[in-house]
Design a protein around this motif. Structure first.
Motif, short mmCIF file in Angstrom:
data_model
loop_
_atom_site.label_atom_id
_atom_site.label_comp_id
_atom_site.label_asym_id
_atom_site.label_seq_id
_atom_site.Cartn_x
_atom_site.Cartn_y
_atom_site.Cartn_z
N THR A 234 24.29 42.33 51.39
CA THR A 234 25.20 42.56 52.51
C THR A 234 26.61 42.08 52.20
OG1 THR A 234 23.38 42.36 54.12
CG2 THR A 234 25.62 42.03 54.94
N LYS A 235 26.73 40.91 51.60
CA LYS A 235 28.05 40.38 51.26
C LYS A 235 28.75 41.23 50.21
CE LYS A 235 27.08 35.55 52.43
NZ LYS A 235 27.02 34.14 51.93
N ILE A 236 27.98 41.72 49.22
CA ILE A 236 28.57 42.59 48.20
C ILE A 236 29.08 43.88 48.83
CG2 ILE A 236 28.07 43.99 46.16
CD1 ILE A 236 26.13 41.82 45.25
N LEU A 237 28.28 44.47 49.73
CA LEU A 237 28.67 45.72 50.39
C LEU A 237 29.93 45.54 51.23
CD1 LEU A 237 25.16 47.05 51.43
CD2 LEU A 237 26.68 48.03 49.72
N GLY B 292 34.26 29.92 22.25
CA GLY B 292 35.29 29.70 21.25
C GLY B 292 35.66 30.98 20.51
N PRO B 293 35.98 30.87 19.23
CA PRO B 293 36.32 32.06 18.43
C PRO B 293 35.19 33.08 18.35
CG PRO B 293 37.02 30.06 17.30
CD PRO B 293 36.16 29.63 18.45
N TRP B 294 33.95 32.64 18.65
CA TRP B 294 32.81 33.55 18.62
C TRP B 294 32.68 34.37 19.89
CZ3 TRP B 294 30.06 35.02 14.61
CH2 TRP B 294 29.93 34.17 13.49
N THR B 295 33.55 34.14 20.88
CA THR B 295 33.42 34.82 22.17
C THR B 295 33.35 36.34 21.97
OG1 THR B 295 34.62 33.07 23.32
CG2 THR B 295 34.50 35.20 24.41
N CYS B 296 32.43 36.96 22.70
CA CYS B 296 32.19 38.40 22.59
C CYS B 296 33.48 39.19 22.75
CB CYS B 296 31.18 38.84 23.64
SG CYS B 296 30.91 40.61 23.72
N LEU B 297 33.72 40.10 21.81
CA LEU B 297 34.93 40.91 21.84
C LEU B 297 34.95 41.87 23.02
CD1 LEU B 297 35.02 41.80 18.03
CD2 LEU B 297 36.33 40.03 19.19
N GLY B 298 33.79 42.21 23.53
CA GLY B 298 33.72 43.17 24.63
C GLY B 298 33.51 42.53 25.99
N LYS B 299 33.80 41.24 26.13
CA LYS B 299 33.52 40.52 27.38
C LYS B 299 34.22 41.16 28.57
CE LYS B 299 34.02 36.01 29.63
NZ LYS B 299 34.42 34.58 29.46
N ASP B 300 35.52 41.36 28.51
CA ASP B 300 36.26 41.92 29.64
C ASP B 300 35.81 43.34 29.95
OD1 ASP B 300 37.68 39.56 29.86
OD2 ASP B 300 39.35 40.26 28.64
N LEU B 301 35.61 44.14 28.91
CA LEU B 301 35.15 45.51 29.10
C LEU B 301 33.77 45.52 29.74
CD1 LEU B 301 35.52 48.55 28.72
CD2 LEU B 301 34.61 48.29 26.39
N SER B 302 32.91 44.58 29.35
CA SER B 302 31.56 44.52 29.91
C SER B 302 31.60 44.25 31.41
CB SER B 302 30.75 43.42 29.21
OG SER B 302 30.55 43.73 27.86
N PHE B 303 32.45 43.31 31.84
CA PHE B 303 32.54 43.01 33.27
C PHE B 303 33.05 44.23 34.05
CE2 PHE B 303 32.38 38.34 32.47
CZ PHE B 303 31.44 38.03 33.45
N ILE B 304 33.99 44.96 33.47
CA ILE B 304 34.50 46.16 34.14
C ILE B 304 33.39 47.19 34.30
CG2 ILE B 304 36.07 48.14 33.90
CD1 ILE B 304 38.06 46.21 32.56
N GLN B 305 32.64 47.42 33.21
CA GLN B 305 31.54 48.38 33.26
C GLN B 305 30.48 47.96 34.28
OE1 GLN B 305 30.64 48.26 28.96
NE2 GLN B 305 30.91 50.47 28.94
N LEU B 306 30.10 46.69 34.26
CA LEU B 306 29.08 46.20 35.17
C LEU B 306 29.50 46.36 36.62
CD1 LEU B 306 28.05 42.98 33.21
CD2 LEU B 306 26.60 44.98 33.60
N LYS B 307 30.74 46.03 36.92
CA LYS B 307 31.23 46.13 38.30
C LYS B 307 31.32 47.58 38.75
CE LYS B 307 33.89 41.83 38.09
NZ LYS B 307 35.24 41.24 38.09
N MET B 308 31.77 48.45 37.85
CA MET B 308 31.88 49.87 38.20
C MET B 308 30.52 50.45 38.56
SD MET B 308 34.61 51.24 35.35
CE MET B 308 34.22 52.96 35.70
N VAL B 309 29.54 50.21 37.72
CA VAL B 309 28.20 50.77 37.95
C VAL B 309 27.56 50.13 39.18
CG1 VAL B 309 25.89 51.04 37.01
CG2 VAL B 309 27.88 51.33 35.53
N ALA B 310 27.64 48.80 39.28
CA ALA B 310 27.02 48.10 40.40
C ALA B 310 27.62 48.55 41.72
CB ALA B 310 27.18 46.59 40.22
N ALA B 311 28.95 48.62 41.79
CA ALA B 311 29.63 49.01 43.03
C ALA B 311 29.32 50.46 43.40
CB ALA B 311 31.13 48.81 42.89
N ALA B 312 29.34 51.35 42.41
CA ALA B 312 29.09 52.77 42.68
C ALA B 312 27.67 53.00 43.20
CB ALA B 312 29.34 53.59 41.43
#
Length: 404
Positions: free
Chosen positions: A241-244, A346-366
């Motif tokens: 409900t809160k997400i919606l 640290g330097p090992w941080t996933c290169l696709g972190k920001d892109l992953s959050f965008i993808q996850l939010k787009m799919v989840a919200a849609a």
């Protein structure tokens, strides 16, 4: 210690978590039979992760044995140690633009998708049996190793024609092959064009390894996060409900979907897409927890267990609470990467972190905006036997159109 591990193989992540909790520690040592050389330090302690991934990262590498186990990835980003070569792959230009049609209404079996899943299972198997066992099985082509070889051949039969047709296009301006006409590969083409004619021009094997690594990493982790997200949200109607409400007020503005961001982080805290990481020490060391590390010692980092320790996440650590990621002012709470380790640190941080959050939010919200996800009655999810934390046998649901 091997017998109880083998007996609990199908629930290995919960077994490790319970074993650490029973001994009231977040770091322990696993001793295998002397002839297997399967001695590990298992840790879920954030202070150790900070030491391994940030403070002393050059002493902790993936190493030769890791590359043998994950041989399907070749020597590129996933199997590479931190170095200039690793940093040079932040050029996000190696993923194929291809829709396999796996979400078609008739749910077809996609050979490449199945092969990638089987390869992941086999690589997990290599981590928990003696090297001499899986090496013998590979030589004899029996058991999981036979499945691994078959899976790699299937993936190669898809990737190499894509690479070949792209190289021909770059060399002679030829059109794509007929059977590849439906494949859009601008990122693959960009990678190959970038190095065309240079002394270090990438050969087909390097390109294949790069594509395989990023394709599998992005595909599997996103799939895992979304699967557990929809299950947890379906089990927590108030969260849904809160997400919606947030989506309704802020649809189209990804930066304002704070509660959704918190729900996604909470999902990966409890069900990290990659539930463990493996490191090898170059030189002897002592972890901040006081545990000695010998040269060449193997360290298993259990992300799954870390999300279930009260002294790390609080007494409510087993609860699904997106609110723990939201500040009193309504912003996103900063959590150190060595505590929330789903994207490494640290330097090992996933290169696709920001892109992953965008993808996850787009799919989840849609999906949540338009549909209701109802878990099938009596469906009890179990963890998959793989290094990607999927649901074994999938997530069984009914989908209904959400009323306006």
């Amino acid at each position: 210690m091997s017998p109880p591990v083998l007996l609990n193989l199908t629930q290995i992540h919960d077994f490790i978590t319970d074993a650490l909790k029973q001994h009231h520690v977040k770091t322990g040592e696993f001793m295998g039979p002397w002839f297997t050389k399967m001695n590990f330090i298992v840790t879920s302690d954030p202070i150790n992760l900070r030491h391994i991934a940030i403070k002393n990262l050059h002493n902790y590498v993936k190493g030769r044995e890791f590359r043998e186990i994950f041989q399907a990835f070749g020597g590129t980003i996933i199997a590479a140690d931190y170095s200039d070569k690793w940093k040079s792959t932040s050029i996000c230009s190696t993923i194929l633009g291809f829709d396999p049609g796996s979400l078609s209404i008739d749910f077809p079996e996609i050979a490449t998708e199945k092969a990638l899943n089987e390869a992941e299972e086999c690589m997990f198997y290599r981590n928990i049996v003696p090297k001499c066992v899986w090496k013998l099985q590979k030589w004899l082509q029996i058991g999981p190793e036979k499945k691994m070889s078959r899976a790699c051949r299937t993936v190669d039969q898809f990737l190499y024609p894509c690479i070949e047709s792209t190289r021909k296009e770059l060399n002679k301006n030829e059109p794509l092959l007929d059977d590849q006409a439906h494949v859009d590969m601008p990122l693959l083409r960009a990678l190959m064009r970038e190095n065309k004619g240079k002394a270090y021009e990438y050969d087909d094997k390097y390109v294949r390894n790069s594509v395989y690594g990023l394709l599998d990493a992005g595909r599997g982790t996103i799939t895992s996060a979304l699967t557990w997200f929809f299950w947890l949200v379906a089990k927590n109607p108030l969260v849904e409900t809160k997400i919606l409400e947030e989506i309704k007020d802020n649809f189209g503005d990804e930066k304002k979907l704070v509660y959704l961001h918190g729900a996604i982080c909470e999902t990966m805290r409890l069900y990290p897409p990659v539930p463990f990481e493996r490191k090898q020490a170059i030189e002897s060391d002592v972890l901040p927890s006081g545990h000695p590390v010998h040269a060449n010692a193997m360290i298993l980092i259990s992300l799954y267990a870390m999300g279930r320790f009260q002294d790390v996440w609080g007494e409510d650590c087993l609860e699904f609470k997106p609110e723990r990621w939201i500040s009193e002012g309504g912003g996103i709470v900063y959590v150190p990467s060595y505590k929330f380790f789903s994207f490494s640190a640290g330097p090992w941080t996933c290169l696709g972190k920001d892109l992953s959050f965008i993808q996850l939010k787009m799919v989840a919200a849609a999906i949540l905006r338009n549909y209701r996800v109802h878990p099938v009655e009596d469906h009890v999810p179990t963890l998959s036997y793989s290094f990607i934390l999927l649901m074994k046998n999938g997530f069984k649901v009914r989908i209904t159109k959400r009323e306006a």
